[in-house]
Design a protein around this motif. Structure first.
Motif, PDB file in Angstrom:
ATOM      1  N   ILE A   1       0.838  -1.204   0.000  1.00  0.00           N
ATOM      2  CA  ILE A   1       0.000   0.000   0.000  1.00  0.00           C
ATOM      3  C   ILE A   1       0.869   1.248   0.000  1.00  0.00           C
ATOM      4  CG2 ILE A   1      -1.640   1.309   1.410  1.00  0.00           C
ATOM      5  CD1 ILE A   1      -2.950  -1.351   2.100  1.00  0.00           C
TER       6      ILE A   1
ATOM      7  N   PHE B   1       3.796   1.431  -1.269  1.00  0.00           N
ATOM      8  CA  PHE B   1       4.340   1.516  -2.623  1.00  0.00           C
ATOM      9  C   PHE B   1       3.330   2.159  -3.573  1.00  0.00           C
ATOM     10  CE2 PHE B   1       4.503  -0.329  -6.867  1.00  0.00           C
ATOM     11  CZ  PHE B   1       5.777   0.026  -7.257  1.00  0.00           C
TER      12      PHE B   1
ATOM     13  N   HIS C   1       1.022   4.271  -2.897  1.00  0.00           N
ATOM     14  CA  HIS C   1       0.943   5.707  -2.650  1.00  0.00           C
ATOM     15  C   HIS C   1       2.165   6.433  -3.170  1.00  0.00           C
ATOM     16  CE1 HIS C   1      -2.811   6.294  -0.756  1.00  0.00           C
ATOM     17  NE2 HIS C   1      -2.617   5.286   0.069  1.00  0.00           N
TER      18      HIS C   1
ATOM     19  N   THR D   1       0.321   8.989  -5.394  1.00  0.00           N
ATOM     20  CA  THR D   1      -0.022  10.216  -4.680  1.00  0.00           C
ATOM     21  C   THR D   1       1.098  11.233  -4.835  1.00  0.00           C
ATOM     22  OG1 THR D   1      -1.119   8.795  -3.107  1.00  0.00           O
ATOM     23  CG2 THR D   1      -0.928  11.087  -2.499  1.00  0.00           C
TER      24      THR D   1
ATOM     25  N   ILE E   1     -13.311  23.276 -10.079  1.00  0.00           N
ATOM     26  CA  ILE E   1     -13.330  23.054 -11.525  1.00  0.00           C
ATOM     27  C   ILE E   1     -14.772  23.126 -12.012  1.00  0.00           C
ATOM     28  CG2 ILE E   1     -12.787  21.420 -13.356  1.00  0.00           C
ATOM     29  CD1 ILE E   1     -10.653  20.383 -11.092  1.00  0.00           C
TER      30      ILE E   1
ATOM     31  N   THR F   1      -3.690   9.384   3.423  1.00  0.00           N
ATOM     32  CA  THR F   1      -5.144   9.512   3.493  1.00  0.00           C
ATOM     33  C   THR F   1      -5.578  10.422   4.640  1.00  0.00           C
ATOM     34  OG1 THR F   1      -5.188   7.482   4.787  1.00  0.00           O
ATOM     35  CG2 THR F   1      -5.609   7.271   2.436  1.00  0.00           C
TER      36      THR F   1
ATOM     37  N   SER G   1      -4.966  16.085  -1.279  1.00  0.00           N
ATOM     38  CA  SER G   1      -5.861  16.351  -2.405  1.00  0.00           C
ATOM     39  C   SER G   1      -5.149  17.228  -3.430  1.00  0.00           C
ATOM     40  CB  SER G   1      -7.117  17.052  -1.913  1.00  0.00           C
ATOM     41  OG  SER G   1      -7.823  17.575  -3.011  1.00  0.00           O
ATOM     42  N   PRO G   2      -5.181  16.842  -4.704  1.00  0.00           N
ATOM     43  CA  PRO G   2      -4.535  17.680  -5.726  1.00  0.00           C
ATOM     44  C   PRO G   2      -5.261  19.002  -5.921  1.00  0.00           C
ATOM     45  CG  PRO G   2      -5.624  15.790  -6.722  1.00  0.00           C
ATOM     46  CD  PRO G   2      -5.712  15.602  -5.260  1.00  0.00           C
ATOM     47  N   ASN G   3      -6.484  19.115  -5.385  1.00  0.00           N
ATOM     48  CA  ASN G   3      -7.247  20.349  -5.557  1.00  0.00           C
ATOM     49  C   ASN G   3      -6.895  21.424  -4.529  1.00  0.00           C
ATOM     50  OD1 ASN G   3      -8.510  19.303  -7.731  1.00  0.00           O
ATOM     51  ND2 ASN G   3     -10.425  18.833  -6.700  1.00  0.00           N
TER      52      ASN G   3
ATOM     53  N   GLY H   1      -4.981  -4.945   1.089  1.00  0.00           N
ATOM     54  CA  GLY H   1      -5.649  -3.993   1.970  1.00  0.00           C
ATOM     55  C   GLY H   1      -6.285  -2.884   1.176  1.00  0.00           C
ATOM     56  N   MET H   2      -6.943  -1.996   1.907  1.00  0.00           N
ATOM     57  CA  MET H   2      -7.635  -0.893   1.239  1.00  0.00           C
ATOM     58  C   MET H   2      -6.972   0.432   1.540  1.00  0.00           C
ATOM     59  SD  MET H   2     -11.671  -1.636   1.359  1.00  0.00           S
ATOM     60  CE  MET H   2     -11.964  -0.369   0.132  1.00  0.00           C
ATOM     61  N   THR H   3      -7.175   1.366   0.638  1.00  0.00           N
ATOM     62  CA  THR H   3      -6.702   2.727   0.842  1.00  0.00           C
ATOM     63  C   THR H   3      -7.535   3.619  -0.075  1.00  0.00           C
ATOM     64  OG1 THR H   3      -4.778   4.157   0.864  1.00  0.00           O
ATOM     65  CG2 THR H   3      -4.857   2.520  -0.878  1.00  0.00           C
ATOM     66  N   SER H   4      -7.148   4.871  -0.204  1.00  0.00           N
ATOM     67  CA  SER H   4      -7.857   5.721  -1.149  1.00  0.00           C
ATOM     68  C   SER H   4      -6.851   6.534  -1.943  1.00  0.00           C
ATOM     69  CB  SER H   4      -8.836   6.644  -0.433  1.00  0.00           C
ATOM     70  OG  SER H   4      -8.135   7.490   0.439  1.00  0.00           O
ATOM     71  N   ILE H   5      -7.184   6.769  -3.198  1.00  0.00           N
ATOM     72  CA  ILE H   5      -6.314   7.582  -4.053  1.00  0.00           C
ATOM     73  C   ILE H   5      -7.160   8.666  -4.713  1.00  0.00           C
ATOM     74  CG2 ILE H   5      -4.603   5.786  -4.478  1.00  0.00           C
ATOM     75  CD1 ILE H   5      -6.006   5.385  -7.195  1.00  0.00           C
ATOM     76  N   PHE H   6      -6.496   9.599  -5.362  1.00  0.00           N
ATOM     77  CA  PHE H   6      -7.207  10.700  -6.015  1.00  0.00           C
ATOM     78  C   PHE H   6      -7.268  10.442  -7.512  1.00  0.00           C
ATOM     79  CE2 PHE H   6      -5.450  12.381  -2.119  1.00  0.00           C
ATOM     80  CZ  PHE H   6      -6.564  12.982  -1.580  1.00  0.00           C
TER      81      PHE H   6
ATOM     82  N   GLN I   1     -10.092  13.950 -11.546  1.00  0.00           N
ATOM     83  CA  GLN I   1     -10.804  15.164 -11.136  1.00  0.00           C
ATOM     84  C   GLN I   1     -10.393  15.616  -9.732  1.00  0.00           C
ATOM     85  OE1 GLN I   1     -12.861  12.566 -12.710  1.00  0.00           O
ATOM     86  NE2 GLN I   1     -12.326  13.699 -14.547  1.00  0.00           N
ATOM     87  N   GLY I   2      -9.501  14.878  -9.100  1.00  0.00           N
ATOM     88  CA  GLY I   2      -9.091  15.224  -7.751  1.00  0.00           C
ATOM     89  C   GLY I   2     -10.028  14.674  -6.698  1.00  0.00           C
TER      90      GLY I   2
ATOM     91  N   GLN J   1     -11.437  11.878  -4.165  1.00  0.00           N
ATOM     92  CA  GLN J   1     -10.850  10.783  -3.413  1.00  0.00           C
ATOM     93  C   GLN J   1     -11.719   9.542  -3.583  1.00  0.00           C
ATOM     94  OE1 GLN J   1     -10.442  11.527   0.767  1.00  0.00           O
ATOM     95  NE2 GLN J   1      -8.468  10.503   0.836  1.00  0.00           N
TER      96      GLN J   1
ATOM     97  N   VAL K   1      -6.010  -2.832  -2.876  1.00  0.00           N
ATOM     98  CA  VAL K   1      -4.756  -3.291  -3.477  1.00  0.00           C
ATOM     99  C   VAL K   1      -4.743  -4.816  -3.417  1.00  0.00           C
ATOM    100  CG1 VAL K   1      -2.252  -3.154  -3.402  1.00  0.00           C
ATOM    101  CG2 VAL K   1      -3.615  -1.194  -2.706  1.00  0.00           C
TER     102      VAL K   1
ATOM    103  N   LYS L   1      -5.073   0.735 -11.597  1.00  0.00           N
ATOM    104  CA  LYS L   1      -3.647   0.747 -11.895  1.00  0.00           C
ATOM    105  C   LYS L   1      -3.096  -0.674 -11.787  1.00  0.00           C
ATOM    106  CE  LYS L   1       0.033   3.347 -12.596  1.00  0.00           C
ATOM    107  NZ  LYS L   1       0.144   4.222 -13.756  1.00  0.00           N
TER     108      LYS L   1
ATOM    109  N   PHE M   1       0.695  -2.691 -11.468  1.00  0.00           N
ATOM    110  CA  PHE M   1       2.153  -2.638 -11.336  1.00  0.00           C
ATOM    111  C   PHE M   1       2.682  -4.041 -11.627  1.00  0.00           C
ATOM    112  CE2 PHE M   1       0.527   0.593  -8.373  1.00  0.00           C
ATOM    113  CZ  PHE M   1       1.137   1.712  -8.911  1.00  0.00           C
TER     114      PHE M   1
ATOM    115  N   LEU N   1       1.035  -6.187  -8.601  1.00  0.00           N
ATOM    116  CA  LEU N   1      -0.064  -5.547  -7.881  1.00  0.00           C
ATOM    117  C   LEU N   1      -1.137  -5.057  -8.846  1.00  0.00           C
ATOM    118  CD1 LEU N   1       1.800  -3.365  -5.240  1.00  0.00           C
ATOM    119  CD2 LEU N   1       0.698  -5.554  -4.876  1.00  0.00           C
TER     120      LEU N   1
ATOM    121  N   VAL O   1      -4.624  -2.562  -8.578  1.00  0.00           N
ATOM    122  CA  VAL O   1      -5.436  -1.678  -7.735  1.00  0.00           C
ATOM    123  C   VAL O   1      -6.805  -1.550  -8.391  1.00  0.00           C
ATOM    124  CG1 VAL O   1      -5.569   0.585  -6.645  1.00  0.00           C
ATOM    125  CG2 VAL O   1      -3.341  -0.421  -7.107  1.00  0.00           C
TER     126      VAL O   1
END
Lengths: 122, 207
Positions: free
Chosen positions: A4, A6, A8, A12, A33, A56, A78-80, B10-15, B18-19, B21, B26, B179, B181, B186, B188
């Protein structure tokens, strides 16, 4: 867990923010936006909490908008988020100042922290 | 049909673009080894048998040792058959996460976490009795009536009651691959998949 981390590292964006904590007054410049147009909106208020860790993690900012209290949660990465400015350092005794939600008017003020600088700091 | 075996990391969050979340899971997918190729001529149907996750030789039974020796691979913990697999692989070849592409839609099959013996409120979403008043005192989460009295004078089959919950095979459909890898094996995917961390998963393309 390392996998996980990796993910990120790959997905991110790295970011740096000013150091702030609960009780501080900050301005978050947030990108909005609208279709193809992009503009920046400022959200100024007191930090109520910082939550989570790593990529996160989030923080909550509270302000009084035309008489109504508004809490807004921002993810740190957040990219925003365009930028964060620290306006005032607050003097509070807790890391999560939820009690502020029940307070109104003069009671809802946060005392400003005096920070010694220069010769006085020594 | 094409598929691969994996393990939930496991779980997570990505952006996203549009930004926004978004929650994602994974999965450590592959590398899998083709342990058997089944054909209509010999077995009566077409299938590809894949093995995943190496284990010790000493914890492998003799018949299975022979089976893995045929594919000239180390003993593997999880062996699953994929019916009518469109992957063009021969015995002993490896299948990696590269069979999928980013943006593809997949189904994920896994075994949910066991919850033990649970009541009807948790197991079937009953609403319980509702209040503590009106003369009742200890039946907040009871199921209530199971049916009529003199007619039908029995409880219908399939009546939802308390019992063992979880540990079922569940397929979650239409998850987008965010994604891949390939070097780290991996994948996602958006959203959640059944099971605890480290539990085995079957990832197949959604039809």
């Amino acid at each position: 867990m390392d996998a996980i981390k990796f993910v990120h590292e790959q997905l991110t964006q790295k970011k740096t923010f000013p150091d702030f904590k609960a009780g501080d007054n900050i301005t978050v410049n947030y990108k909005i936006i609208e279709g193809v147009k992009e503009r920046i909106q400022a959200f100024r208020g007191d930090v109520i909490q910082k939550k989570g860790h790593g990529e996160t993690a989030t923080f909550t900012v509270r302000k009084i908008a035309s008489g109504i209290g508004v809490d807004r949660v921002f993810p740190f990465y957040s990219p925003n988020i365009d930028s964060i400015e620290v306006n005032k350092k607050g003097k509070v005794r807790r890391a999560r100042i939820y009690y502020l939600r029940e307070l109104k008017g003069k009671k809802a003020r946060i005392k400003e922290k005096m920070i010694l600088t220069g010769d006085a700091a020594k | 049909m094409k598929g691969i075996l994996g393990k939930k990391v496991g779980m997570t969050s990505i952006f996203d673009q549009q930004g926004k979340q978004v929650a994602c899971t994974v999965i450590e997918a592959g590398p899998c080894v083709v342990t058997q190729v089944k054909t209509v001529a010999i077995d009566g149907y077409n299938a590809l048998q894949l093995g995943f996750d190496p284990k010790k030789e000493k914890s492998t039974t003799k018949p299975m040792k022979g089976h893995f020796a045929k594919a000239s691979t180390a003993p593997l913990r999880k062996v699953v058959e994929f019916r009518d697999c469109e992957l063009d692989k021969k015995l002993g070849e490896t299948v990696t996460s590269e069979i999928f592409t980013e943006g593809e839609v997949v189904n994920v099959i896994g075994k949910t976490k066991g919850k033990g013996f649970q009541g009807v409120v948790k197991r079937h979403g009953f609403h319980g009795v509702g209040g503590r008043t009106h003369g009742q005192h200890d039946r907040n989460r009871a199921p209530g009536s199971l049916g009529g009295s003199s007619y039908p004078a029995r409880v219908f089959k399939g009546m939802r009651m308390a019992g063992r919950m979880g540990g079922d095979r569940v397929k979650v459909q239409n998850l987008t691959v965010v994604k891949i890898f390939p070097e780290q094996n991996l994948i996602v995917v958006h959203g959640n998949v059944p099971g605890a961390k480290g539990s085995y998963l079957i990832i197949e393309n959604a039809k």
